[in-house]
Design a protein around this motif. Structure first.
Motif, PDB file in Angstrom:
ATOM      1  N   VAL A  84       8.126 -22.809 -93.413  1.00 49.20           N
ATOM      2  CA  VAL A  84       7.408 -21.784 -92.967  1.00 49.20           C
ATOM      3  C   VAL A  84       6.219 -22.387 -91.990  1.00 49.20           C
ATOM      4  N   ARG A  85       5.513 -23.583 -92.360  1.00 48.94           N
ATOM      5  CA  ARG A  85       4.586 -23.902 -91.605  1.00 48.94           C
ATOM      6  C   ARG A  85       4.784 -25.026 -90.503  1.00 48.94           C
ATOM      7  N   SER A  86       6.084 -25.538 -90.475  1.00 45.96           N
ATOM      8  CA  SER A  86       6.616 -26.251 -89.653  1.00 45.96           C
ATOM      9  C   SER A  86       7.395 -25.429 -88.366  1.00 45.96           C
ATOM     10  N   PRO A  87       7.465 -26.054 -87.328  1.00 40.62           N
ATOM     11  CA  PRO A  87       8.048 -25.278 -86.089  1.00 40.62           C
ATOM     12  C   PRO A  87       9.593 -25.662 -86.299  1.00 40.62           C
ATOM     13  N   VAL A  88      10.418 -25.291 -87.283  1.00 47.76           N
ATOM     14  CA  VAL A  88      11.753 -25.744 -87.325  1.00 47.76           C
ATOM     15  C   VAL A  88      12.935 -24.596 -87.347  1.00 47.76           C
ATOM     16  N   TRP A 108      18.814 -20.446 -88.190  1.00 47.59           N
ATOM     17  CA  TRP A 108      17.663 -19.525 -88.554  1.00 47.59           C
ATOM     18  C   TRP A 108      16.232 -20.060 -88.443  1.00 47.59           C
ATOM     19  N   ALA A 109      15.522 -19.179 -88.073  1.00 49.46           N
ATOM     20  CA  ALA A 109      13.952 -19.676 -88.022  1.00 49.46           C
ATOM     21  C   ALA A 109      13.202 -18.518 -88.243  1.00 49.46           C
ATOM     22  N   GLU A 110      12.059 -18.974 -88.940  1.00 46.45           N
ATOM     23  CA  GLU A 110      10.922 -17.841 -89.643  1.00 46.45           C
ATOM     24  C   GLU A 110      10.105 -17.845 -88.163  1.00 46.45           C
ATOM     25  N   LEU A 111      10.106 -16.673 -87.566  1.00 46.39           N
ATOM     26  CA  LEU A 111       9.504 -16.318 -86.478  1.00 46.39           C
ATOM     27  C   LEU A 111       8.273 -15.294 -86.612  1.00 46.39           C
ATOM     28  N   ASP A 112       7.932 -14.600 -87.648  1.00 45.93           N
ATOM     29  CA  ASP A 112       7.502 -13.286 -87.905  1.00 45.93           C
ATOM     30  C   ASP A 112       6.560 -13.594 -89.226  1.00 45.93           C
ATOM     31  N   ASP A 125       4.095 -18.782 -79.596  1.00 44.28           N
ATOM     32  CA  ASP A 125       5.070 -18.074 -78.575  1.00 44.28           C
ATOM     33  C   ASP A 125       5.928 -18.921 -77.995  1.00 44.28           C
ATOM     34  N   ARG A 126       5.671 -20.474 -77.727  1.00 44.79           N
ATOM     35  CA  ARG A 126       6.522 -21.404 -77.244  1.00 44.79           C
ATOM     36  C   ARG A 126       7.784 -21.515 -78.115  1.00 44.79           C
ATOM     37  N   PHE A 127       7.673 -21.526 -79.432  1.00 45.17           N
ATOM     38  CA  PHE A 127       8.781 -21.697 -80.361  1.00 45.17           C
ATOM     39  C   PHE A 127       9.641 -20.301 -80.432  1.00 45.17           C
ATOM     40  N   ARG A 128       8.919 -19.245 -80.369  1.00 48.12           N
ATOM     41  CA  ARG A 128       9.768 -18.172 -80.437  1.00 48.12           C
ATOM     42  C   ARG A 128      10.460 -18.029 -79.236  1.00 48.12           C
ATOM     43  N   ARG A 129      10.008 -18.507 -78.110  1.00 47.05           N
ATOM     44  CA  ARG A 129      10.749 -18.721 -76.640  1.00 47.05           C
ATOM     45  C   ARG A 129      11.891 -19.671 -76.819  1.00 47.05           C
TER      46      ARG A 129
END
Length: 180
Positions: A84-88, A108-112, A125-129
């Motif tokens: 959750v806290r890491s950009p993974v 899968w990634a947790e974005l929201d 936003d960079r991770f979401r993109r």
């Protein structure tokens, strides 16, 4: 709710996928991280080093992987990545079962912001993109599966036409067809 991509990849499809991932700075971590783990970039030349089934792809230029030591359970003593806290991005690799069927994998990634996971802030936003670019690549390059939640790599689709059975990894998962 995590963004999920379910797919079927043969080793050739996986090489092409990791060739695409070379443009991003993604470090590989296994699901259970041993203390002596040395990270490496997700790159087509490092496919032999990949963990056999599950791994994390950490966008290390956006932030570090936050890891915690497991204090109990079967994974006691190992480190685990905080999803959750890491950009993974979590990646479950495809594998072949005892019957010779190709079993699905997923990304899968947790974005929201979600109450279930405790995420209080949306992903950067960079991770979401980054994740949406990977999802777009899969949707453009892979064939659609039937049921529609699955994507089938080009080589896996060719092998499907030759008789390869594609099996959903879910408990009692059914077979998946390539959409015509």
């Amino acid at each position: 709710m995590a963004n999920v991509i379910q797919f079927f990849m043969t080793p050739d499809d996986e090489v092409a996928f990791f060739r695409f991932l070379e443009r991003f700075v993604l470090e590989v971590y296994p699901r259970r991280v041993p203390e002596d783990w040395k990270t490496f970039r997700a790159h087509q030349d490092n496919i032999e080093k990949l963990p056999q089934e599950d791994m994390y792809l950490v966008a290390s230029e956006l932030g570090p992987a936050i890891v915690d030591k497991m204090k109990r359970g079967p994974d006691k003593g190992y480190w685990r990545v905080d999803e959750v806290r890491s950009p993974v991005i979590f990646m479950e690799r495809c594998r072949t079962n005892e019957e010779g069927e190709l079993v699905s994998g997923s990304l899968w990634a947790e974005l929201d912001i979600t109450a279930q996971t405790g995420r209080k802030n949306a992903a950067p936003d960079r991770f979401r993109r980054l994740f949406l670019e990977i999802e777009e690549y899969v949707k453009k390059t892979f064939r659609r599966g039937q049921p529609k939640d699955f994507f089938v790599g080009p080589k896996a689709a060719r092998l499907y036409k030759e008789g390869l059975v594609l099996r959903d990894s879910a408990h009692r998962g059914g077979t998946v067809n390539v959409y015509k």
